[in-house]
Scaffold this motif. Structure first.
Motif, mmCIF file in Angstrom:
data_model
loop_
_atom_site.group_PDB
_atom_site.id
_atom_site.type_symbol
_atom_site.label_atom_id
_atom_site.label_comp_id
_atom_site.label_asym_id
_atom_site.label_seq_id
_atom_site.Cartn_x
_atom_site.Cartn_y
_atom_site.Cartn_z
ATOM 1 N N LEU A 72 0.839 -1.199 0.000
ATOM 2 C CA LEU A 72 0.000 0.000 0.000
ATOM 3 C C LEU A 72 0.878 1.255 0.000
ATOM 4 O O LEU A 72 0.616 2.213 -0.737
ATOM 5 N N ILE A 73 1.926 1.231 0.797
ATOM 6 C CA ILE A 73 2.860 2.366 0.848
ATOM 7 C C ILE A 73 3.609 2.496 -0.473
ATOM 8 O O ILE A 73 3.720 3.586 -1.039
ATOM 9 N N ARG A 74 4.115 1.373 -0.979
ATOM 10 C CA ARG A 74 4.871 1.398 -2.240
ATOM 11 C C ARG A 74 4.018 1.910 -3.397
ATOM 12 O O ARG A 74 4.491 2.666 -4.255
ATOM 13 N N ASN A 75 2.766 1.463 -3.437
ATOM 14 C CA ASN A 75 1.879 1.890 -4.517
ATOM 15 C C ASN A 75 1.713 3.406 -4.539
ATOM 16 O O ASN A 75 1.645 4.024 -5.609
ATOM 17 N N ARG A 76 1.632 3.999 -3.338
ATOM 18 C CA ARG A 76 1.462 5.461 -3.282
ATOM 19 C C ARG A 76 2.736 6.173 -3.734
ATOM 20 O O ARG A 76 2.676 7.206 -4.414
ATOM 21 N N ILE A 77 3.890 5.625 -3.380
ATOM 22 C CA ILE A 77 5.165 6.219 -3.803
ATOM 23 C C ILE A 77 5.300 6.131 -5.324
ATOM 24 O O ILE A 77 5.673 7.105 -5.992
ATOM 25 N N ILE A 78 4.974 4.976 -5.885
ATOM 26 C CA ILE A 78 5.081 4.785 -7.331
ATOM 27 C C ILE A 78 4.093 5.682 -8.068
ATOM 28 O O ILE A 78 4.418 6.256 -9.118
ATOM 29 N N LEU A 79 2.884 5.820 -7.527
ATOM 30 C CA LEU A 79 1.906 6.705 -8.147
ATOM 31 C C LEU A 79 2.436 8.133 -8.222
ATOM 32 O O LEU A 79 2.348 8.786 -9.272
ATOM 33 N N GLU A 80 3.007 8.621 -7.132
ATOM 34 C CA GLU A 80 3.533 9.981 -7.134
ATOM 35 C C GLU A 80 4.723 10.095 -8.079
ATOM 36 O O GLU A 80 4.891 11.128 -8.743
ATOM 37 N N ALA A 81 5.519 9.043 -8.151
ATOM 38 C CA ALA A 81 6.638 9.040 -9.092
ATOM 39 C C ALA A 81 6.129 9.197 -10.524
ATOM 40 O O ALA A 81 6.677 9.984 -11.315
ATOM 41 N N LYS A 82 5.071 8.496 -10.866
ATOM 42 C CA LYS A 82 4.496 8.596 -12.211
ATOM 43 C C LYS A 82 3.961 10.002 -12.462
ATOM 44 O O LYS A 82 4.147 10.574 -13.550
ATOM 45 N N ARG A 83 3.273 10.554 -11.473
ATOM 46 C CA ARG A 83 2.740 11.909 -11.626
ATOM 47 C C ARG A 83 3.866 12.910 -11.881
ATOM 48 O O ARG A 83 3.709 13.841 -12.671
ATOM 49 N N LEU A 84 4.979 12.718 -11.203
ATOM 50 C CA LEU A 84 6.118 13.627 -11.379
ATOM 51 C C LEU A 84 6.850 13.372 -12.695
ATOM 52 O O LEU A 84 7.329 14.305 -13.341
ATOM 53 N N LEU A 85 6.934 12.121 -13.093
ATOM 54 C CA LEU A 85 7.673 11.778 -14.307
ATOM 55 C C LEU A 85 7.027 12.331 -15.572
ATOM 56 O O LEU A 85 7.722 12.591 -16.561
ATOM 57 N N VAL A 86 5.704 12.510 -15.563
ATOM 58 C CA VAL A 86 5.061 13.055 -16.760
ATOM 59 C C VAL A 86 5.215 14.564 -16.833
ATOM 60 O O VAL A 86 4.757 15.192 -17.786
ATOM 61 N N ASN A 87 5.873 15.164 -15.847
ATOM 62 C CA ASN A 87 6.274 16.567 -15.916
ATOM 63 C C ASN A 87 7.648 16.617 -16.575
ATOM 64 O O ASN A 87 8.647 16.273 -15.952
ATOM 65 N N LEU A 88 7.690 17.042 -17.802
ATOM 66 C CA LEU A 88 8.930 16.962 -18.578
ATOM 67 C C LEU A 88 10.005 17.933 -18.106
ATOM 68 O O LEU A 88 11.166 17.831 -18.510
ATOM 69 N N ASP A 89 9.631 18.890 -17.267
ATOM 70 C CA ASP A 89 10.621 19.824 -16.730
ATOM 71 C C ASP A 89 11.491 19.185 -15.653
ATOM 72 O O ASP A 89 12.542 19.717 -15.298
ATOM 73 N N LEU A 90 11.048 18.052 -15.116
ATOM 74 C CA LEU A 90 11.776 17.401 -14.030
ATOM 75 C C LEU A 90 12.664 16.280 -14.561
ATOM 76 O O LEU A 90 12.203 15.390 -15.284
ATOM 77 N N ARG A 91 13.929 16.329 -14.221
ATOM 78 C CA ARG A 91 14.821 15.217 -14.525
ATOM 79 C C ARG A 91 14.545 14.075 -13.544
ATOM 80 O O ARG A 91 13.990 14.292 -12.459
ATOM 81 N N VAL A 92 14.916 12.869 -13.905
ATOM 82 C CA VAL A 92 14.685 11.700 -13.046
ATOM 83 C C VAL A 92 15.348 11.907 -11.688
ATOM 84 O O VAL A 92 14.793 11.547 -10.648
ATOM 85 N N ALA A 93 16.524 12.519 -11.683
ATOM 86 C CA ALA A 93 17.223 12.779 -10.420
ATOM 87 C C ALA A 93 16.409 13.701 -9.517
ATOM 88 O O ALA A 93 16.391 13.538 -8.289
ATOM 89 N N GLU A 94 15.692 14.659 -10.118
ATOM 90 C CA GLU A 94 14.863 15.574 -9.333
ATOM 91 C C GLU A 94 13.638 14.859 -8.773
ATOM 92 O O GLU A 94 13.202 15.139 -7.653
ATOM 93 N N VAL A 95 13.078 13.945 -9.544
ATOM 94 C CA VAL A 95 11.956 13.139 -9.056
ATOM 95 C C VAL A 95 12.406 12.310 -7.858
ATOM 96 O O VAL A 95 11.705 12.237 -6.841
ATOM 97 N N ALA A 96 13.567 11.685 -7.976
ATOM 98 C CA ALA A 96 14.120 10.892 -6.874
ATOM 99 C C ALA A 96 14.305 11.751 -5.626
ATOM 100 O O ALA A 96 13.978 11.321 -4.509
#
Length: 296
Positions: A234-258
């Protein structure tokens, strides 16, 4: 290059009657706001009931079919898009997070409804003919109140909306998602709220169990029994969901999402994401941009 996913505030839309709410027939709304067919986010609550139309809609990267008598609900912050193959119609209601504050003393009242959980799989419901008829009557009454100048008008709209939520929640049989036992219900709702508030900082079940004053084993047993999923997942799913939401923002590099998700470094985040999603963050980003509905 595809633009970043925009975030729309309730103030962006023409008022229905009072500040903080928009109510419209969906066909009219969809024609007036064609740019909303592409992926976007809301800072407000959002619900749509379809009376006609076919196609697909997506909530937080989960895709659902559009069909008559389908109703879906969304909470602020979720990513959403539509793709219709035939002309849709129905009803749409947008309302601000503070819309009910003058009427309800419990600020978290809406979280009691399973379809406002923020879990896309609980937010999309097909209503039978009886439930659909009741829902249509309420939507029509709310639209009528938009033309009414009588005293208590806004409170009546709020009451009608709450009536709709209660009737839909009964129809949806929320007991499938949460236990009827008040103690267990409270524990699990509090756990889900704590995840929402702390997913970037607290990533282990034992950390949440400590906040809930129960043992990790007890928390995990409750999650498995009543939600069909472990506390850790349940915790992991929420982290991954937020990661996806951030990743579709093209202004953010993967390092910034992390960094935003409090991972020690980019490589650890990439390993974490790939382990549970089966592809790297970069691959996910490219795949979503080229084919958001997974049709290829």
């Amino acid at each position: 290059m595809k633009k970043n996913i925009p975030v729309y505030d309730i103030k962006y839309f023409s008022a229905y009657k009072n500040n903080g709410i928009l109510v419209s027939r969906f066909g009219t709304y969809a024609q007036q706001h064609t740019h909303l067919h592409t992926a976007h986010r809301h800072s407000f609550y959002h619900l749509v009931f379809f009376t006609k139309g076919q196609g697909k809609h997506q909530i937080d990267f989960d895709t659902f079919n559009v069909s008559p008598n389908l109703i879906y609900f969304m909470v602020p912050g979720q990513v959403h898009s539509w793709n219709f193959t035939s002309e849709p119609d129905g009803y749409i209601i947008n309302f601000s997070a503070s819309y009910f504050s003058s009427l309800l003393l419990q600020p978290d009242y809406l979280s009691k409804f399973s379809f406002f959980s923020g879990n896309a799989q609980q937010q999309v419901l097909h209503l039978d003919e009886k439930a659909s008829s009741k829902a249509i009557d309420i939507f029509e009454a709310i639209l009528k109140e938009g033309e009414n100048q009588q005293l208590w008008n806004d409170d009546l709209v709020k009451t009608l909306l709450l009536t709709l939520f209660i009737q839909i929640d009964r129809t949806a049989d929320a007991a499938k998602h949460l236990p009827k036992n008040n103690y267990n219900d409270t524990i699990l709702r509090n756990f889900q709220q704590l995840i929402e508030q702390n997913y970037a900082k607290l990533k282990l079940p034992k950390q949440y169990a400590a906040l809930l004053y129960i043992t990790p084993n007890h928390l995990n047993a409750l999650c498995n029994e009543f939600l069909g999923i472990s506390a850790g997942k349940l915790i992991r799913n929420r982290i991954i969901l937020e990661a996806k939401r951030l990743l579709v923002n093209l202004d953010l590099r993967v390092a910034e999402v992390a960094f935003k998700l409090n991972f020690e470094d980019q490589s650890y985040f990439v390993k974490f994401f790939k382990k549970y999603e089966g592809l790297t963050p970069d691959k996910f980003r490219k795949q979503y941009i080229s084919d958001p509905y997974g049709t290829k």
